[in-house]
Design a protein around this motif. Structure first.
Motif, short mmCIF file in Angstrom:
data_model
loop_
_atom_site.label_atom_id
_atom_site.label_comp_id
_atom_site.label_asym_id
_atom_site.label_seq_id
_atom_site.Cartn_x
_atom_site.Cartn_y
_atom_site.Cartn_z
N ASP A 263 -76.39 55.20 -68.71
CA ASP A 263 -77.17 54.12 -68.12
C ASP A 263 -76.31 53.17 -67.28
O ASP A 263 -76.82 52.17 -66.77
N SER A 264 -75.02 53.48 -67.13
CA SER A 264 -74.15 52.64 -66.30
C SER A 264 -74.58 52.75 -64.85
O SER A 264 -75.01 53.81 -64.39
N PRO A 265 -74.50 51.64 -64.08
CA PRO A 265 -74.93 51.67 -62.68
C PRO A 265 -74.22 52.76 -61.89
O PRO A 265 -73.00 52.85 -61.87
N GLY A 266 -75.01 53.60 -61.26
CA GLY A 266 -74.46 54.65 -60.41
C GLY A 266 -74.20 55.97 -61.10
O GLY A 266 -74.03 57.00 -60.42
N TRP A 267 -74.17 56.00 -62.42
CA TRP A 267 -73.82 57.25 -63.13
C TRP A 267 -74.91 58.31 -62.93
O TRP A 267 -74.64 59.40 -62.42
N ARG A 268 -76.15 57.99 -63.34
CA ARG A 268 -77.19 59.01 -63.33
C ARG A 268 -77.54 59.47 -61.92
O ARG A 268 -77.67 60.70 -61.70
N PRO A 269 -77.69 58.57 -60.92
CA PRO A 269 -77.96 59.08 -59.57
C PRO A 269 -76.84 60.00 -59.06
O PRO A 269 -77.12 61.02 -58.41
N THR A 270 -75.59 59.64 -59.34
CA THR A 270 -74.46 60.47 -58.88
C THR A 270 -74.50 61.85 -59.52
O THR A 270 -74.37 62.88 -58.84
N VAL A 271 -74.72 61.88 -60.82
CA VAL A 271 -74.72 63.15 -61.54
C VAL A 271 -75.88 64.04 -61.10
O VAL A 271 -75.70 65.24 -60.81
N VAL A 272 -77.07 63.47 -61.00
CA VAL A 272 -78.26 64.28 -60.69
C VAL A 272 -78.23 64.75 -59.24
O VAL A 272 -78.43 65.94 -58.96
N ILE A 273 -77.97 63.84 -58.31
CA ILE A 273 -78.00 64.21 -56.88
C ILE A 273 -76.93 65.24 -56.55
O ILE A 273 -77.20 66.27 -55.93
N LEU A 274 -75.70 64.97 -56.98
CA LEU A 274 -74.62 65.91 -56.68
C LEU A 274 -74.80 67.21 -57.44
O LEU A 274 -74.47 68.30 -56.94
N GLY A 275 -75.33 67.15 -58.66
CA GLY A 275 -75.52 68.37 -59.45
C GLY A 275 -76.54 69.30 -58.83
O GLY A 275 -76.28 70.51 -58.67
N VAL A 276 -77.71 68.78 -58.46
CA VAL A 276 -78.74 69.65 -57.89
C VAL A 276 -78.33 70.13 -56.50
O VAL A 276 -78.64 71.27 -56.09
N THR A 277 -77.63 69.28 -55.74
CA THR A 277 -77.13 69.72 -54.43
C THR A 277 -76.15 70.87 -54.58
O THR A 277 -76.18 71.85 -53.82
#
Length: 945
Positions: A263-277
């Motif tokens: 839940d840290s700012p920036g963690w989940r968007p970074t992980v999900v976006i880069l992972g699916v890409t």
């Protein structure tokens, strides 16, 4: 845990010897090391409480050795050690070349592979983040060596450097995040931090920096390109590092930190976006490759993107699904890489366009490949299907992410069928292709390792409940792994993915005609090349502007920085009223006047030797000032260093003109004078303000008692060097050794090691063509020093030879006295070594190079090595006894003549310092003395001829 690390270290050290003795068969006993370690993991599985090892080392710097064996570490250990043992077993057949060819670097390869297994185990069990970083970078260095195993190939060298640069850059970002996070949390232990995660902007930045390290290690976009490039490595490296171990390190770090920082700012968007890409991009690339290894490599990158999304998004159900995919991927991808190695070994090619009928020629290999590929394609009843179903079921609440992952799974199905069909199908041919027709079938032992992994994927798919319980020990999910979830969305998605993937593959001809074969996704590899070229260009231009080969220019930059930066900090920062004390006794202004006069004289004289002597006068005057201020150790060291420095200057000045060109003196005279005055004023002013800034009790007042009570010595300075701050001394002597080696290597150019020349012995021929010097009335026929027999009479001095013969033993006695009494009176290893070095200088000046060889007929490099080994060994010895590194203890012995003798173990550390100083002086005399003299003599002889 420590025993496992130690066993791997010992095995890595012995591996070269075993391979040289037994050849490739040495991989069998080496495989027993991770296999035995796996047995310990199974027997000590952390079901109720974690196993911990805590060794206090440098607690003030949070550098304690803390290891923790919890369920996640146990899961990763099974993959690291189990697959590591199978890969080592597989190597014995992989490196069996039927043409008699042998691998020249196979001994080092075996050592590096075993060491990597140990480093990877250390990484997953490390609880202290600094210890984790050490193992992290060990895997980076070892992967560089393993990827570049075929160093004669440009492709291998480039791939190794590329992997090193990318993962090291990510590791440096990770180190910065570790330091920030550890400082913010007040602890560097992951267990403490995750138990009470800190918050704040600094923590958010630190977490993202650590995430960069994990993403670079696991080849996530945009840092994915190094993994396909690393396929130039031997196949066992690909099967281990790039399927089961190294690339899983980043995923492991993300899985470790996700419960506390998802839940840290920036963690989940970074992980999900880069992972699916990553999953989509790498899947698209995999379906376009023709090399079997590259198909698997891009498939690995794609799967790593999926695993990153699952374990990094947060949530216990996603963690369970992610760990299941991680385990399944490690097994089927390692098995498939081994299959590719067998195909390449048997046929000599990995190109799917050159393979046909391989399945009929080698049905056992086809069965193994089909089993592992079915798990990769997530077909029932394999573990890959169970894990993918769990992921689909968990992501039902996130339709957008679920849709993208389903699309990526279609690519997985396509390249799975492409791999199996490309390697084993007949492809419409009536007979086998040439590589397959000339193949030699693999042995049963060659097939064993991939067969075990493929079978494990089937067994765990049919009965996944035991694995689910083990994974749930870390995930803590309410769900469970099961082969049959019933009819629902996950099963529909799996059926749709399988149907679309198979249809896309078998309808690939129509897709090509529809012009969907090209998508402008860019080329990360070319981007990397452009970035490296840009950095090279910038570094060349920057070096050209700042490093022009001019010593005065370089010194001007250094001294200008010294004058400007502290002055600016002093003007802009808070400061106290300066304190200035001119002198405390009438002798001090007298010495100051002498010092200033010598300094001015050094700047105005044209004769280089006179200038050097005047600089020496300033050094001796500083030593005298130290003595007046009650620092006899510092004064003694200053006198000795100044004397040795004068000798070095004199040796170097032989190669320079006696006079300085007047034009050089007049050039830039005023700027140089201004810079000199600025530096002097800056140092003086800083000293004044520094003295005034102290308000508390100086630590120096505590040192005498600490030296006497804890260091067991009355000489505070020596105890400080060899005990209280021995780490500083160890670092300084290491730098000293490197500098000496560098200077000598530059002078010798071709052969750096060796001892000074010696006189011929009985029965040996004369030294080259050098005759014994003729009789000289000024000297007579008495030889006071043996080396003088081979010296020109014009360079001999009877007085100097006689004096040297008399006082050399006395100087050595003084040297030994300084060494043994330095712990309680002025002296020590450094002062004693310098004194012995001056004795060697005297013998060289009096008797020449052959006298130096007769005085100390040893290799300077070996003396330096023994000295550093003693110093470092002292640090290690205290660790073996359970004490902090470089701890000292008092020992008492009864000797026959000397009686009861008490000494401190720091004496051995001081002996190392003594030997390093002696070796340094010997190295200087060999290089700047003997070698330069030989070069000058050769130049004169060449000029005469």
């Amino acid at each position: 845990m420590l025993a496992i690390l130690f066993a791997h270290a010992v095995a890595a050290a012995l591996a070269p010897l075993l391979v040289r003795t037994w050849g490739r068969l040495a991989f069998y006993p080496l495989a027993l090391v991770p296999l035995g370690s796996l047995g310990w993991v199974v027997l000590h599985w952390p079901s109720r409480a974690d196993h911990r090892v805590d060794i206090r080392w440098v607690p003030e710097l949070s550098m304690d050795i803390a290891l923790r064996f919890d369920p996640l570490a146990a899961i990763m250990s099974v993959l690291v050690l189990g697959i590591g043992a199978l890969v080592l077993f597989y190597c014995a057949d992989y490196f069996h070349h039927r043409d008699g060819h042998t691998e020249n670097r196979l001994p080092s390869f075996a050592a590096e592979l075993v060491a990597f297994s140990g480093a990877m185990f250390g990484l997953v069990v490390a609880d202290n983040m600094l210890v984790l970083y050490v193992f992290w970078e060990l895997t980076t260095v070892l992967s560089f060596l393993l990827i570049g195993h075929y160093a004669e190939r440009l492709v291998s060298r480039r791939a190794a450097v590329q992997a090193l640069l990318v993962t090291t850059a990510g590791g440096l970002a990770m180190l910065a995040g570790i330091v920030i996070l550890g400082h913010a949390a007040g602890s560097y232990e992951l267990s403490d931090i995750l138990a009470a995660p800190p918050t704040g902007t600094a923590v958010a930045v630190a977490v993202l920096l650590m995430l960069v390290g994990g993403l670079s290690k696991s080849a996530i976009v945009p840092l994915h390109f190094w993994l396909p490039g690393a396929m130039g490595a031997p196949t066992p490296v690909s099967a281990y590092l790039h399927a089961a171990a190294m690339v899983k390190a980043g995923v492991y770090l993300i899985a470790r930190m996700a419960p506390g920082f998802a839940d840290s700012p920036g963690w989940r968007p970074t992980v999900v976006i880069l992972g699916v890409t990553t999953m989509l991009l790498a899947g698209w690339r995999a379906v376009r490759e023709y090399d079997l290894k590259l198909i698997l490599a891009f498939g690995t990158v794609s799967q790593l993107g999926l695993i990153t999304v699952l374990v990094g998004s947060g949530g216990r159900d996603l963690m369970l699904a992610g760990l299941a995919v991680l385990c399944a991927h490690a097994m089927f991808k390692a098995a498939l890489f081994m299959v590719v190695g067998i195909v390449d070994h048997a046929t000599g090619t990995r190109d799917v366009r050159r393979l046909a009928w391989l399945g009929q020629r080698c049905p056992s290999l086809l069965v193994i490949a089909a089993t592992a590929t079915a798990s990769m394609a997530a077909l029932p009843p394999f573990l890959g299907f169970v894990a993918k179903e769990a992921a689909f079921a968990t992501l039902a609440h996130a339709p957008y992410v679920l849709g993208v992952i389903a699309a990526g799974s279609v690519f997985t199905m396509i390249y799975s069928v492409r791999f199996l069909w490309g390697a084993f199908a007949r492809k419409g041919r009536r007979e086998p292709s040439a590589p397959v027709a000339g193949m030699h079938p693999p042995t049963a032992t060659f097939l064993t390792a991939p067969a075990i992994l493929a079978a494990a994927g089937l067994v765990l798919g049919v009965e996944p409940a035991p694995l689910g319980r083990l994974l749930d020990g870390y995930a803590g999910s309410a769900n469970s792994l099961t082969l049959w979830h019933g009819v629902g969305l996950p099963l529909a998605l799996s059926a749709g993915v399988t149907t679309l993937g198979a249809a896309a593959f078998f309808g690939r001809a129509r897709l090509r005609r529809a012009r969907v074969g090209w998508i402008p996704l860019g080329n990360a590899d070319r981007t990397y090349d452009a970035v490296v070229r840009g950095l090279d260009l910038i570094s060349v231009r920057l070096t050209g502007e700042t490093q022009r080969g001019s010593i005065p220019a370089t010194q001007s930059v250094v001294l200008s920085t010294l004058a400007l930066v502290p002055t600016a900090a002093l003007l802009l920062g808070a400061r106290d009223r300066p304190r200035l004390a001119l002198w405390g006794s009438p002798l001090q202004p007298t010495l100051a006047t002498l010092l200033v006069a010598a300094a001015l004289g050094a700047t105005m004289t044209r004769n280089r030797l006179a200038a050097v002597l005047m600089v020496g006068v300033t050094g001796y005057a500083c030593g005298a000032i130290f003595a007046f201020h009650g620092a006899p150790d510092l004064a003694l060291t200053q006198f000795l260093v100044e004397t040795v420095t004068l000798v070095i200057f004199v040796l170097v000045l032989r190669t320079l003109p006696a006079e300085i060109d007047p034009a050089d003196i007049r050039r830039h005279r005023l700027p140089r004078a201004a810079l000199a005055l600025a530096v002097g004023a800056t140092v003086t002013v800083l000293a004044m303000f520094a003295i005034a800034a102290r308000h508390g009790t100086a630590i120096a007042s505590l040192l005498p008692d600490a030296a006497y009570l804890r260091g067991h010595g009355a000489n505070t300075v020596n105890v400080l060097l060899v005990d209280i701050r021995a780490w500083d001394t160890l670092g300084e002597i290491s730098v000293l050794l490197v500098a000496a080696t560098g200077v000598a290597s530059l002078v010798f150019r071709h052969r750096r090691f060796g001892s000074a020349p010696r006189m011929p012995r009985a029965g040996q021929p004369d030294i080259g063509n050098i005759p014994i010097t003729p009789y000289s009335p000024a000297i007579g026929d008495t030889t006071w020093l043996r080396g003088s027999e081979y010296r020109d009479p014009r360079h001999r001095s009877l007085v100097l030879e006689v004096t040297t013969r008399i006082i050399f033993p006395l100087i050595m006695v003084v040297s030994v006295y300084f060494f043994f009494t330095g712990h309680n009176t002025p002296g020590g290893g450094f002062a004693g070594g310098l004194t012995a070095g001056l004795a060697l200088v005297l013998r060289y000046l009096a008797g020449g190079p052959y006298e130096l060889g007769e005085t100390l007929p040893l290799d300077a490099g070996k003396i330096l090595g023994v000295g550093l080994g003693l110093a470092a060994g002292t640090a290690a010895a205290s660790l073996l006894r359970g004490a902090p590194a470089l701890s000292s203890a008092v020992l008492a012995v009864d000797l026959p003549v000397l009686g009861h003798v008490t000494f401190v173990t720091a004496l051995f550390f001081d002996l190392g310092v003594y030997l390093i100083v002696v070796g340094l002086v010997l190295d200087v005399l060999r290089s700047l003395g003997v070698r330069v003299g030989e070069d000058q003599a050769a130049a004169r002889e060449a000029a005469l001829t």
